[in-house]
Design a protein around this motif. Structure first.
Motif, short mmCIF file in Angstrom:
data_model
loop_
_atom_site.label_atom_id
_atom_site.label_comp_id
_atom_site.label_asym_id
_atom_site.label_seq_id
_atom_site.Cartn_x
_atom_site.Cartn_y
_atom_site.Cartn_z
N ARG A 174 61.28 -88.26 -66.11
CA ARG A 174 60.73 -87.13 -66.87
C ARG A 174 61.49 -87.02 -68.19
O ARG A 174 62.72 -86.94 -68.18
CB ARG A 174 60.86 -85.85 -66.06
CG ARG A 174 60.11 -84.66 -66.60
CD ARG A 174 60.16 -83.55 -65.57
NE ARG A 174 59.44 -82.36 -66.04
CZ ARG A 174 59.23 -81.28 -65.29
NH1 ARG A 174 59.68 -81.25 -64.04
NH2 ARG A 174 58.57 -80.25 -65.78
N ALA A 228 61.59 -85.74 -72.61
CA ALA A 228 61.11 -84.81 -73.62
C ALA A 228 60.48 -85.55 -74.80
O ALA A 228 59.54 -85.06 -75.43
CB ALA A 228 62.26 -83.94 -74.12
N THR A 262 45.73 -85.86 -63.73
CA THR A 262 46.04 -84.45 -63.49
C THR A 262 46.66 -84.23 -62.12
O THR A 262 47.63 -83.49 -61.97
CB THR A 262 44.77 -83.59 -63.65
OG1 THR A 262 44.19 -83.80 -64.95
CG2 THR A 262 45.09 -82.12 -63.46
N LEU A 301 50.21 -85.38 -62.11
CA LEU A 301 51.06 -84.49 -62.89
C LEU A 301 51.38 -83.20 -62.14
O LEU A 301 52.50 -82.68 -62.21
CB LEU A 301 50.40 -84.16 -64.23
CG LEU A 301 50.31 -85.32 -65.24
CD1 LEU A 301 49.52 -84.89 -66.47
CD2 LEU A 301 51.70 -85.78 -65.63
N SER A 309 55.21 -82.41 -61.35
CA SER A 309 55.80 -81.33 -62.14
C SER A 309 56.37 -80.22 -61.27
O SER A 309 56.98 -79.28 -61.81
CB SER A 309 54.75 -80.73 -63.09
OG SER A 309 53.66 -80.21 -62.34
N GLN A 314 62.82 -82.73 -60.84
CA GLN A 314 63.29 -81.73 -61.79
C GLN A 314 64.35 -82.33 -62.71
O GLN A 314 65.22 -83.09 -62.26
CB GLN A 314 63.89 -80.53 -61.04
CG GLN A 314 62.87 -79.69 -60.30
CD GLN A 314 61.93 -78.97 -61.26
OE1 GLN A 314 62.33 -78.56 -62.35
NE2 GLN A 314 60.68 -78.80 -60.86
N ARG A 354 62.53 -78.35 -72.37
CA ARG A 354 61.22 -78.77 -71.86
C ARG A 354 61.16 -80.29 -71.81
O ARG A 354 61.52 -80.97 -72.78
CB ARG A 354 60.10 -78.23 -72.75
CG ARG A 354 59.99 -76.71 -72.73
CD ARG A 354 58.87 -76.27 -73.66
NE ARG A 354 57.59 -76.84 -73.25
CZ ARG A 354 56.76 -76.29 -72.37
NH1 ARG A 354 57.09 -75.13 -71.80
NH2 ARG A 354 55.61 -76.86 -72.06
N ARG A 355 60.71 -80.78 -70.68
CA ARG A 355 60.47 -82.21 -70.49
C ARG A 355 59.12 -82.35 -69.79
O ARG A 355 59.03 -82.38 -68.58
CB ARG A 355 61.59 -82.84 -69.66
CG ARG A 355 62.83 -83.09 -70.50
CD ARG A 355 64.05 -83.40 -69.67
NE ARG A 355 65.14 -83.85 -70.52
CZ ARG A 355 65.86 -83.05 -71.31
NH1 ARG A 355 65.59 -81.75 -71.34
NH2 ARG A 355 66.82 -83.52 -72.06
N ASP A 356 58.10 -82.42 -70.64
CA ASP A 356 56.72 -82.35 -70.14
C ASP A 356 56.07 -83.72 -69.96
O ASP A 356 54.91 -83.79 -69.53
CB ASP A 356 55.86 -81.53 -71.11
CG ASP A 356 56.38 -80.10 -71.24
OD1 ASP A 356 56.94 -79.59 -70.25
OD2 ASP A 356 56.23 -79.52 -72.33
N HIS A 357 56.80 -84.79 -70.27
CA HIS A 357 56.20 -86.11 -70.19
C HIS A 357 56.78 -86.86 -68.99
O HIS A 357 58.00 -86.91 -68.80
CB HIS A 357 56.46 -86.90 -71.48
CG HIS A 357 56.01 -86.19 -72.72
ND1 HIS A 357 54.68 -86.08 -73.07
CD2 HIS A 357 56.71 -85.55 -73.69
CE1 HIS A 357 54.58 -85.40 -74.21
NE2 HIS A 357 55.80 -85.07 -74.60
#
Length: 206
Positions: free
Chosen positions: A115, A117, A160, A163, A167, A172, A178-181
């Motif tokens: 994961r 950013a 989706t 993800l 997520s 974690q 934020r680390r959304d990728h």
């Protein structure tokens, strides 16, 4: 003779002797006082029944004396070991130079998932670049452990359902922000080696 000090004697045998030939008498030792013995004390039990000399062998010497073998792991063995650790090293290209960064990861459907950013790791994934991933578990005292390397293309996870699953609490980040990728590394080439002792293998098979 009256001018001589008490406790001195004159050797008068022969001719030509005078006061210059006076020497002091040796001090008298009282009767019954034994002469001091400077030899080291040896207990009677050791002197009469000497036992074998004890050899002290340190843990390091014992470890060095144990024979070790280097085992080449197959694909499934490597993947099973990756399930037991949570931190590895990602090797990718950044600004036309090799870069290595430690990352926490999870093995998901035989893929390495991390994961991020942004930055060089994200650019490598969006460019479908070939990267390498390495993880290990080594004991420097026992001189045992294993190492696994995965090489494959990196790409972004866009599905989706995947993800949503990834997520959650499943993967974690360790640092704030934020680390959304989510990046998936395909396990196209998996290699590994394990250093072990014969005694460890016998105890596992017994």
């Amino acid at each position: 003779m009256s001018s001589l000090n008490p406790g001195c004697r004159v050797i008068t045998a022969g001719r030509g002797f005078g006061p210059d030939h006076v020497r002091p008498l040796a001090p008298l030792r009282p009767l019954g006082v034994p002469t001091r013995d400077f030899r080291p004390y040896v207990p009677e039990s050791r002197a009469t029944h000497p036992g074998p000399k004890r050899q002290h062998v340190s843990r390091l010497e014992q470890t060095m004396a144990v024979r070790r073998e280097l085992e080449t792991l197959n694909r499934q063995q490597c993947l099973d070991l990756l399930h037991t650790v949570r931190v590895g090293r990602l090797v990718f290209t950044e600004d036309a130079l090799p870069a290595v960064q430690p990352v926490n990861f999870r093995l998901y459907q035989d893929y390495i998932v991390i994961r991020v950013a942004g930055g060089g790791k994200l650019r490598a994934a969006t460019g479908n670049a070939v990267v390498a991933f390495q993880a290990d578990e080594l004991d420097p005292d026992l001189r045992e452990g294993w190492s696994v390397t995965v090489v494959g293309h990196a790409n972004l996870i866009l599905d989706t359902d995947e993800l949503v699953e990834l997520s959650g609490i499943w993967l974690q980040p360790w640092v704030s922000g934020r680390r959304d990728h989510f990046i998936r590394i395909e396990a196209e080439k998996v290699t590994g080696r394990r250093l072990y002792t014969e005694a460890a293998v016998q105890s596992q098979t017994a």
